[in-house]
Scaffold this motif. Structure first.
Motif, PDB file in Angstrom:
ATOM      1  N   LEU A  59      11.904   2.531   2.523  1.00 56.35           N
ATOM      2  CA  LEU A  59      10.608   1.958   2.191  1.00 56.35           C
ATOM      3  C   LEU A  59      10.317   0.656   2.940  1.00 56.35           C
ATOM      4  O   LEU A  59       9.239   0.086   2.772  1.00 56.35           O
ATOM      5  N   GLU A  60      11.265   0.197   3.750  1.00 58.07           N
ATOM      6  CA  GLU A  60      11.012  -0.974   4.585  1.00 58.07           C
ATOM      7  C   GLU A  60      10.345  -0.575   5.900  1.00 58.07           C
ATOM      8  O   GLU A  60       9.901  -1.438   6.657  1.00 58.07           O
ATOM      9  N   ARG A  61      10.275   0.708   6.147  1.00 58.99           N
ATOM     10  CA  ARG A  61       9.667   1.188   7.390  1.00 58.99           C
ATOM     11  C   ARG A  61       8.160   1.327   7.215  1.00 58.99           C
ATOM     12  O   ARG A  61       7.613   1.136   6.121  1.00 58.99           O
ATOM     13  N   ASP A  62       7.479   1.676   8.311  1.00 62.64           N
ATOM     14  CA  ASP A  62       6.020   1.820   8.284  1.00 62.64           C
ATOM     15  C   ASP A  62       5.634   3.170   7.682  1.00 62.64           C
ATOM     16  O   ASP A  62       5.100   4.054   8.350  1.00 62.64           O
ATOM     17  N   ILE A  63       5.951   3.306   6.418  1.00 68.02           N
ATOM     18  CA  ILE A  63       5.660   4.543   5.687  1.00 68.02           C
ATOM     19  C   ILE A  63       4.610   4.240   4.636  1.00 68.02           C
ATOM     20  O   ILE A  63       4.720   3.269   3.883  1.00 68.02           O
ATOM     21  N   GLN A  64       3.597   5.079   4.579  1.00 68.33           N
ATOM     22  CA  GLN A  64       2.528   4.886   3.602  1.00 68.33           C
ATOM     23  C   GLN A  64       2.750   5.709   2.332  1.00 68.33           C
ATOM     24  O   GLN A  64       2.514   5.227   1.234  1.00 68.33           O
ATOM     25  N   VAL A  65       3.212   6.955   2.498  1.00 64.71           N
ATOM     26  CA  VAL A  65       3.390   7.851   1.356  1.00 64.71           C
ATOM     27  C   VAL A  65       4.715   8.578   1.484  1.00 64.71           C
ATOM     28  O   VAL A  65       5.053   9.069   2.568  1.00 64.71           O
ATOM     29  N   VAL A  66       5.445   8.633   0.374  1.00 67.70           N
ATOM     30  CA  VAL A  66       6.623   9.493   0.268  1.00 67.70           C
ATOM     31  C   VAL A  66       6.260  10.568  -0.750  1.00 67.70           C
ATOM     32  O   VAL A  66       6.102  10.291  -1.938  1.00 67.70           O
ATOM     33  N   ASP A  67       6.106  11.781  -0.272  1.00 67.21           N
ATOM     34  CA  ASP A  67       5.629  12.881  -1.112  1.00 67.21           C
ATOM     35  C   ASP A  67       6.817  13.710  -1.577  1.00 67.21           C
ATOM     36  O   ASP A  67       7.445  14.428  -0.791  1.00 67.21           O
ATOM     37  N   MET A  68       7.121  13.613  -2.874  1.00 61.33           N
ATOM     38  CA  MET A  68       8.241  14.346  -3.460  1.00 61.33           C
ATOM     39  C   MET A  68       7.761  15.486  -4.363  1.00 61.33           C
ATOM     40  O   MET A  68       8.542  16.004  -5.160  1.00 61.33           O
ATOM     41  N   ARG A  69       6.521  15.894  -4.219  1.00 64.72           N
ATOM     42  CA  ARG A  69       5.993  16.929  -5.113  1.00 64.72           C
ATOM     43  C   ARG A  69       6.661  18.273  -4.899  1.00 64.72           C
ATOM     44  O   ARG A  69       6.772  19.071  -5.844  1.00 64.72           O
ATOM     45  N   LEU A  70       7.092  18.542  -3.667  1.00 64.36           N
ATOM     46  CA  LEU A  70       7.847  19.762  -3.393  1.00 64.36           C
ATOM     47  C   LEU A  70       9.307  19.373  -3.196  1.00 64.36           C
ATOM     48  O   LEU A  70       9.661  18.754  -2.195  1.00 64.36           O
ATOM     49  N   ALA A  71      10.135  19.709  -4.174  1.00 65.74           N
ATOM     50  CA  ALA A  71      11.532  19.266  -4.145  1.00 65.74           C
ATOM     51  C   ALA A  71      12.264  19.765  -2.900  1.00 65.74           C
ATOM     52  O   ALA A  71      13.123  19.071  -2.346  1.00 65.74           O
ATOM     53  N   ARG A  72      11.935  20.970  -2.433  1.00 72.43           N
ATOM     54  CA  ARG A  72      12.632  21.531  -1.279  1.00 72.43           C
ATOM     55  C   ARG A  72      12.099  21.005   0.049  1.00 72.43           C
ATOM     56  O   ARG A  72      12.751  21.179   1.087  1.00 72.43           O
ATOM     57  N   ARG A  73      10.921  20.374   0.007  1.00 71.59           N
ATOM     58  CA  ARG A  73      10.346  19.918   1.261  1.00 71.59           C
ATOM     59  C   ARG A  73       9.645  18.565   1.074  1.00 71.59           C
ATOM     60  O   ARG A  73       8.426  18.465   1.145  1.00 71.59           O
ATOM     61  N   PRO A  74      10.416  17.530   0.825  1.00 71.90           N
ATOM     62  CA  PRO A  74       9.799  16.203   0.722  1.00 71.90           C
ATOM     63  C   PRO A  74       9.248  15.776   2.082  1.00 71.90           C
ATOM     64  O   PRO A  74       9.820  16.092   3.128  1.00 71.90           O
ATOM     65  N   THR A  75       8.141  15.095   2.066  1.00 77.10           N
ATOM     66  CA  THR A  75       7.509  14.663   3.316  1.00 77.10           C
ATOM     67  C   THR A  75       7.148  13.186   3.215  1.00 77.10           C
ATOM     68  O   THR A  75       7.047  12.624   2.124  1.00 77.10           O
ATOM     69  N   ILE A  76       6.922  12.596   4.408  1.00 79.69           N
ATOM     70  CA  ILE A  76       6.493  11.207   4.460  1.00 79.69           C
ATOM     71  C   ILE A  76       5.237  11.122   5.323  1.00 79.69           C
ATOM     72  O   ILE A  76       5.022  11.946   6.218  1.00 79.69           O
ATOM     73  N   GLY A 135       0.779  -1.227   0.000  1.00 78.17           N
ATOM     74  CA  GLY A 135       0.000   0.000   0.000  1.00 78.17           C
ATOM     75  C   GLY A 135       0.810   1.276   0.000  1.00 78.17           C
ATOM     76  O   GLY A 135       0.273   2.357   0.293  1.00 78.17           O
ATOM     77  N   GLN A 136       2.076   1.206  -0.339  1.00 73.96           N
ATOM     78  CA  GLN A 136       2.924   2.409  -0.333  1.00 73.96           C
ATOM     79  C   GLN A 136       2.846   3.135  -1.678  1.00 73.96           C
ATOM     80  O   GLN A 136       2.658   2.516  -2.732  1.00 73.96           O
ATOM     81  N   ARG A 137       3.025   4.451  -1.601  1.00 77.93           N
ATOM     82  CA  ARG A 137       3.023   5.287  -2.802  1.00 77.93           C
ATOM     83  C   ARG A 137       4.150   6.302  -2.734  1.00 77.93           C
ATOM     84  O   ARG A 137       4.453   6.830  -1.663  1.00 77.93           O
ATOM     85  N   ILE A 138       4.713   6.582  -3.921  1.00 76.51           N
ATOM     86  CA  ILE A 138       5.689   7.661  -4.063  1.00 76.51           C
ATOM     87  C   ILE A 138       5.055   8.698  -4.974  1.00 76.51           C
ATOM     88  O   ILE A 138       4.783   8.423  -6.148  1.00 76.51           O
ATOM     89  N   LEU A 139       4.792   9.894  -4.431  1.00 75.31           N
ATOM     90  CA  LEU A 139       4.155  10.962  -5.195  1.00 75.31           C
ATOM     91  C   LEU A 139       5.230  11.809  -5.860  1.00 75.31           C
ATOM     92  O   LEU A 139       6.072  12.414  -5.185  1.00 75.31           O
ATOM     93  N   LEU A 140       5.230  11.836  -7.176  1.00 75.24           N
ATOM     94  CA  LEU A 140       6.272  12.521  -7.932  1.00 75.24           C
ATOM     95  C   LEU A 140       5.781  13.878  -8.436  1.00 75.24           C
ATOM     96  O   LEU A 140       4.584  14.072  -8.672  1.00 75.24           O
ATOM     97  N   PRO A 141       6.692  14.824  -8.643  1.00 77.34           N
ATOM     98  CA  PRO A 141       6.308  16.158  -9.125  1.00 77.34           C
ATOM     99  C   PRO A 141       6.062  16.163 -10.631  1.00 77.34           C
ATOM    100  O   PRO A 141       6.397  15.199 -11.338  1.00 77.34           O
ATOM    101  N   GLU A 142       5.499  17.260 -11.123  1.00 76.53           N
ATOM    102  CA  GLU A 142       5.265  17.395 -12.561  1.00 76.53           C
ATOM    103  C   GLU A 142       6.573  17.486 -13.325  1.00 76.53           C
ATOM    104  O   GLU A 142       6.733  16.876 -14.373  1.00 76.53           O
ATOM    105  N   GLN A 143       7.506  18.251 -12.794  1.00 76.60           N
ATOM    106  CA  GLN A 143       8.808  18.438 -13.428  1.00 76.60           C
ATOM    107  C   GLN A 143       9.878  17.723 -12.605  1.00 76.60           C
ATOM    108  O   GLN A 143       9.850  17.749 -11.383  1.00 76.60           O
ATOM    109  N   GLY A 144      10.834  17.112 -13.287  1.00 76.65           N
ATOM    110  CA  GLY A 144      11.929  16.437 -12.591  1.00 76.65           C
ATOM    111  C   GLY A 144      11.485  15.176 -11.864  1.00 76.65           C
ATOM    112  O   GLY A 144      12.017  14.872 -10.788  1.00 76.65           O
ATOM    113  N   ALA A 145      10.543  14.446 -12.451  1.00 75.48           N
ATOM    114  CA  ALA A 145      10.030  13.247 -11.786  1.00 75.48           C
ATOM    115  C   ALA A 145      11.108  12.180 -11.657  1.00 75.48           C
ATOM    116  O   ALA A 145      11.215  11.507 -10.621  1.00 75.48           O
TER     117      ALA A 145
END
Length: 292
Positions: A252-269, A225-235
């Motif tokens: 990604l082996e940890r209890d992480i559901q989403v890795v949000d990379m849409r903001l390059a300067r501020r990636p979040t999990i 159920g994990q997802r990696i959210l990629l940005p429009e540019q520089g995916a």
């Protein structure tokens, strides 16, 4: 003896002969006399001849008989069709669509029309037809090569790098070697999806597929159920960063559901619910111990 009183003979041309000779010296008159007049005579005679309906019918019958006599000659007969470059299923579909009955005369074959019918098939990229010696209709086919399975509202379809649907996919398990893509507009950016999948090669065993979001960016869907959210540019670059973090720290082996990379300067999990509950219980225990 010649009489001395007889009048001398006048060798000068007559008035009409003189005028005619003068006219013949005129280029326009010569053209009229040698071209226009014969053409007019022939045109008039032809018009009179074709005015008779029976004559026209007899002429058409004679032309058709002549054409049929030439068309039915053995050297103009086509007795079979050969298809090169097509898979067995596509070749059978082509034969069914064209539905030609052999033998047939070359004069009765519309090669361009037959080619147009063939290229209408989704799996066909290009086709060429010719009649080769021996009375064989040669059909050379270039098929589209599917590279991914595209999930749509209508079901599953096979798709090539240029976004052309080559045919239906009966099930996902029938094409395990092909990646899965989904979402509106995913067919327009198949090559971009292939680049992302190449970047995600270290995670290949866990990648379920790619989802096109809003026709502008991608989500990488993993198992668990994990997802990696990629940005429009520089995916691709953003995905490379996630892969590098995973390689270094097993992110990604940890209890992480989403890795949000849409903001390059501020990636979040985003943690899973279990991870949040564990963190909350741990925090309460820690705070309670500190309070004592």
């Amino acid at each position: 003896m010649r009489s001395l009183s007889a009048a001398p003979r006048d060798n000068a041309p007559s008035r009409w002969a003189y005028r005619f000779e003068r006219l013949m010296l005129t280029p326009l008159f010569r053209f009229f006399l040698r071209v226009i007049v014969p053409f007019g005579v022939v045109a008039t005679a032809t018009t009179i001849w074709f005015a008779d309906a029976q004559r026209r019918e007899d002429l058409n019958i004679a032309i058709n008989d002549l054409r049929r006599g030439i068309a039915e000659r053995p050297e103009f007969s086509v007795s079979a069709m050969a298809i090169d470059g097509a898979s067995e299923g596509i070749a059978e579909e082509i034969r069914e669509i064209l539905s030609l009955s052999f033998p047939v005369s070359q004069f009765d074959l519309d090669l361009e029309g037959l080619r147009a019918q063939v290229v209408e098939l989704p799996a066909i990229a290009s086709a060429s037809l010719r009649v080769r010696p021996g009375g064989i209709l040669q059909l050379n086919i270039s098929e589209r090569t599917p590279v991914a399975v595209w999930r749509t509202h209508e079901g599953l379809a096979l798709i090539d790098p240029d976004g052309h649907v080559t045919g239906p996919a009966l099930s996902r398990h029938a094409h395990p070697e092909m990646p899965l893509i989904a979402g509106e507009g995913a067919d327009l950016v198949v090559r971009e999806a292939l680049h992302l999948l190449a970047a995600a090669e270290p995670l290949k065993a866990r990648v379920i597929g790619l989802v096109r979001v809003g026709e502008r960016r991608w989500d990488v869907v993993l198992d668990r159920g994990q997802r990696i959210l990629l940005p429009e540019q520089g995916a691709v670059e953003a995905l490379d960063r996630v892969v590098a973090l995973h390689s270094a720290e097993e992110l990604l082996e940890r209890d992480i559901q989403v890795v949000d990379m849409r903001l390059a300067r501020r990636p979040t999990i985003q943690l899973t619910e279990n991870a949040v509950e564990d963190w909350w219980r741990t925090s309460k225990t820690t705070l309670g111990t500190t309070g004592q």
